[in-house]
Design a protein around this motif. Structure first.
Motif, mmCIF file in Angstrom:
data_model
loop_
_atom_site.group_PDB
_atom_site.id
_atom_site.type_symbol
_atom_site.label_atom_id
_atom_site.label_comp_id
_atom_site.label_asym_id
_atom_site.label_seq_id
_atom_site.Cartn_x
_atom_site.Cartn_y
_atom_site.Cartn_z
ATOM 1 N N CYS A 9 14.210 14.834 -4.275
ATOM 2 C CA CYS A 9 13.366 14.669 -5.461
ATOM 3 C C CYS A 9 12.706 13.300 -5.553
ATOM 4 N N TYR A 10 12.503 12.653 -4.422
ATOM 5 C CA TYR A 10 11.679 11.443 -4.433
ATOM 6 C C TYR A 10 10.939 11.357 -3.097
ATOM 7 N N ALA A 11 9.838 10.572 -3.094
ATOM 8 C CA ALA A 11 8.972 10.530 -1.920
ATOM 9 C C ALA A 11 8.286 9.174 -1.832
ATOM 10 N N PHE A 12 7.674 8.919 -0.666
ATOM 11 C CA PHE A 12 6.896 7.706 -0.430
ATOM 12 C C PHE A 12 5.491 8.109 -0.008
ATOM 13 N N ILE A 13 4.486 7.518 -0.673
ATOM 14 C CA ILE A 13 3.083 7.809 -0.384
ATOM 15 C C ILE A 13 2.455 6.532 0.171
ATOM 16 N N GLU A 14 1.941 6.593 1.387
ATOM 17 C CA GLU A 14 1.318 5.426 2.013
ATOM 18 C C GLU A 14 -0.196 5.622 2.064
ATOM 19 N N PHE A 15 -0.900 4.629 1.474
ATOM 20 C CA PHE A 15 -2.367 4.672 1.454
ATOM 21 C C PHE A 15 -2.933 3.769 2.548
ATOM 22 N N GLU A 16 -4.221 4.000 2.814
ATOM 23 C CA GLU A 16 -4.873 3.198 3.839
ATOM 24 C C GLU A 16 -5.176 1.788 3.338
ATOM 25 N N ASP A 17 -5.467 1.647 2.025
ATOM 26 C CA ASP A 17 -5.791 0.326 1.494
ATOM 27 C C ASP A 17 -5.034 0.102 0.185
ATOM 28 N N VAL A 75 -4.874 8.929 2.357
ATOM 29 C CA VAL A 75 -3.416 8.899 2.404
ATOM 30 C C VAL A 75 -2.981 8.988 3.865
ATOM 31 N N ILE A 76 -2.267 7.979 4.316
ATOM 32 C CA ILE A 76 -1.783 7.977 5.696
ATOM 33 C C ILE A 76 -0.598 8.914 5.861
ATOM 34 N N SER A 77 0.322 8.870 4.899
ATOM 35 C CA SER A 77 1.503 9.743 4.979
ATOM 36 C C SER A 77 2.024 9.997 3.578
ATOM 37 N N ALA A 78 2.609 11.176 3.402
ATOM 38 C CA ALA A 78 3.282 11.556 2.158
ATOM 39 C C ALA A 78 4.582 12.230 2.556
ATOM 40 N N ASP A 79 5.678 11.546 2.389
ATOM 41 C CA ASP A 79 6.977 12.016 2.893
ATOM 42 C C ASP A 79 7.945 12.231 1.741
ATOM 43 N N VAL A 80 8.354 13.481 1.548
ATOM 44 C CA VAL A 80 9.433 13.799 0.614
ATOM 45 C C VAL A 80 10.761 13.583 1.336
ATOM 46 N N ILE A 81 11.629 12.813 0.767
ATOM 47 C CA ILE A 81 12.906 12.495 1.397
ATOM 48 C C ILE A 81 13.870 13.650 1.173
ATOM 49 N N ASN A 116 0.826 -1.215 0.000
ATOM 50 C CA ASN A 116 0.000 0.000 0.000
ATOM 51 C C ASN A 116 0.860 1.265 0.000
ATOM 52 N N VAL A 117 2.117 1.155 -0.429
ATOM 53 C CA VAL A 117 3.030 2.299 -0.442
ATOM 54 C C VAL A 117 3.564 2.481 -1.854
ATOM 55 N N LEU A 118 3.537 3.735 -2.344
ATOM 56 C CA LEU A 118 4.061 4.075 -3.659
ATOM 57 C C LEU A 118 5.389 4.805 -3.530
ATOM 58 N N PHE A 119 6.248 4.586 -4.512
ATOM 59 C CA PHE A 119 7.510 5.320 -4.621
ATOM 60 C C PHE A 119 7.369 6.315 -5.765
ATOM 61 N N VAL A 120 7.613 7.580 -5.472
ATOM 62 C CA VAL A 120 7.469 8.655 -6.460
ATOM 63 C C VAL A 120 8.824 9.336 -6.628
ATOM 64 N N CYS A 121 9.301 9.436 -7.862
ATOM 65 C CA CYS A 121 10.596 10.080 -8.111
ATOM 66 C C CYS A 121 10.471 11.102 -9.245
ATOM 67 N N LYS A 122 11.592 11.764 -9.525
ATOM 68 C CA LYS A 122 11.672 12.848 -10.521
ATOM 69 C C LYS A 122 10.802 14.041 -10.118
ATOM 70 N N LEU A 123 10.730 14.284 -8.822
ATOM 71 C CA LEU A 123 9.945 15.417 -8.326
ATOM 72 C C LEU A 123 10.688 16.727 -8.512
ATOM 73 N N ASN A 124 9.932 17.803 -8.535
ATOM 74 C CA ASN A 124 10.512 19.134 -8.517
ATOM 75 C C ASN A 124 10.983 19.432 -7.081
ATOM 76 N N PRO A 125 12.169 20.004 -6.904
ATOM 77 C CA PRO A 125 12.647 20.295 -5.545
ATOM 78 C C PRO A 125 11.706 21.157 -4.725
ATOM 79 N N VAL A 126 10.831 21.906 -5.389
ATOM 80 C CA VAL A 126 9.928 22.795 -4.644
ATOM 81 C C VAL A 126 8.675 22.055 -4.165
#
Length: 449
Positions: free
Chosen positions: A285-293, A269-275, A243-253
């Motif tokens: 420029c990458y993050a993890f998105i955790e969903f409830e289901d 969405v339980i958490s959205a954390d930009v590393i 239930n967790v996505l990996f998101v990359c190539k983000l804009n630094p802003v």
């Protein structure tokens, strides 16, 4: 006079020379009738020469004739029936494998090529293959080791008598089993590890896609074992959360709140954390998105890959990180450690820090005050032997002498020891002062030069 032999590689039909070799043919037919050959290995396959079988032990040194079962141990072997007109002239000739002159028992062999004149006059030829030469070709192509034993076992599965001109002895009826035996003979010796006759290669059993999937799974498991051994993951069998996505190539802003708002339309969405960099705090420029289901996570995966966020085309994939699972495994380890009981007294109903006593004093102690960090709460280093010294010191201070004389002597010794320590300290200080004076004089001489 013929016999059908069913092997793990195919069927073979043998025609027997019962007129010229009656003793040998009767032995062979009656052994087939009592299912003696069922499960026997082709223990020796010499390419383009012979394929030998008929030994229930699978070693090449065993086997008994039917005459032993009928008449006793002295009749284990029977004599040769060698005829000059019966030669090893063609592929598929069947002959007895003897241990010497007139030492025939149960073992026999097939010739795997024509014109094996070397064997003429030495072994009893008693038949030839009428059908199943293609089976003999497959046996000849088997991979063998240095001892000419196939890496994959080749066995006689069953034997069926198609025609028998010899009458059965009266004792034979008791030896015929009710059903044809299957599997390995009881007498077989297990000396080497081999592939069994029913083993099928994976590429023949599975389709192309299934085979690729199995190979990928095995490769992934091998990589997981390596990661576990170097400490990157807690266990090889651990699986990342689904239930967790990996998101990359983000804009630094792009901020955490932005991703939370964007991905919330697919579900909770339980958490959205930009590393971020731990020193500068800049986005990596990458993050993890955790969903409830899981369903919301899959929907976001299909919809958001290559989407445009803050003028950047992002890439979305399922997370392979197991960093958050480390805490769970640490808790399991701590629970296991709690279940081990107290190492001081050996009891299982409490742990060491709650122990109030024990049968055997520990040689390690934990000091209450951490003087290295200025005292206060916490623990100091653990030293071996300090426990005995402090206990003995406490006994000396607490247990008074009955007449008072021992206590006075002990105090005198402590006083003398303190005096000696102070004197040694003063001497060390005076020596240090002398060395500094010498250094000062040397420096002044250097300046004058």
């Amino acid at each position: 006079m013929s016999v059908l032999i069913v092997t793990s590689l195919g069927d073979i039909v043998i025609d027997l020379y019962s007129d010229k070799c009656p003793l040998t043919c009767k032995n062979f037919l009656k052994l087939c009738k009592i299912k003696y050959y069922n499960g026997c290995l082709f223990h020796t396959v010499q390419k383009d020469f012979t394929a030998q079988t008929g030994d229930p032990t699978g070693t090449g040194v065993g086997g008994d004739s039917i005459y032993k079962f009928l008449y006793g141990e002295q009749a284990r072997f029977f004599g040769d029936e060698i005829h000059l007109d019966l030669k090893h002239s063609k592929t598929g000739t069947v002959a007895m494998a003897s241990g010497g002159e007139n030492l025939n028992a149960s073992q026999f062999y097939f010739t795997l090529r024509d014109d094996l004149d070397y064997l003429d006059g030495k072994h009893t030829v008693f038949g030839e293959i009428a059908e199943g030469l293609e089976t003999l070709t497959r046996i000849n192509e088997a991979y063998v080791d240095a001892k000419n034993r196939p890496y994959k076992n080749i066995r006689i599965k069953h034997t069926y008598i198609l025609e028998d001109p010899f009458d059965d002895p009266s004792q034979l009826a008791e030896m015929i089993p009710d059903a044809s035996p299957e599997g390995k003979p009881k007498e077989e010796v297990k000396d080497d590890v081999r592939l069994e006759d029913d083993w099928v290669p994976m590429d023949e059993e599975l389709g192309v896609q299934e085979l690729e999937e199995v190979i990928r799974e095995k490769a992934a498991h091998s990589s997981a074992v390596v990661l576990e051994s170097i400490g990157d993951i807690p266990e090889a069998e651990v699986k990342p959360p689904d239930n967790v996505l990996f998101v990359c190539k983000l804009n630094p802003v792009t901020e955490d709140e932005d991703l939370h708002t964007i991905f919330s339309r697919f579900g909770t969405v339980i958490s959205a954390d930009v590393i971020r960099d731990f020193k500068t705090g800049d986005s990596l420029c990458y993050a993890f998105i955790e969903f409830e289901d899981k369903e919301a996570c899959e929907q976001a995966y299909f919809k958001m890959d290559n989407a445009l966020i803050d003028d950047r085309r992002i890439h979305v994939d399922f997370s392979q990180s197991v960093s958050k699972l480390w805490s769970q495994f640490r808790q399991k380890d701590s629970q296991k450690a709690k279940g081990n009981g107290c190492f001081k007294c050996g009891s299982t109903d409490h742990i060491a820090k709650d122990c109030v006593g024990g049968n055997q004093a520990s040689k390690f102690i934990v000091k209450d005050q951490n003087r290295q960090h200025g005292g206060g709460e916490g623990y100091d280093m653990v030293f071996e032997g300090d426990g005995e010294r402090e206990k003995s010191h406490d006994k000396e201070k607490k247990i008074p002498s009955r007449h008072g004389y021992g206590e006075g002597k002990r105090q005198d010794r402590y006083h003398e020891r303190d005096t000696e320590d102070k004197a040694a300290t003063r001497n060390n200080g005076s020596r240090r002062q002398q060395r500094e004076d010498v250094r000062d004089r040397d420096r002044e001489r250097e300046r004058e030069r």
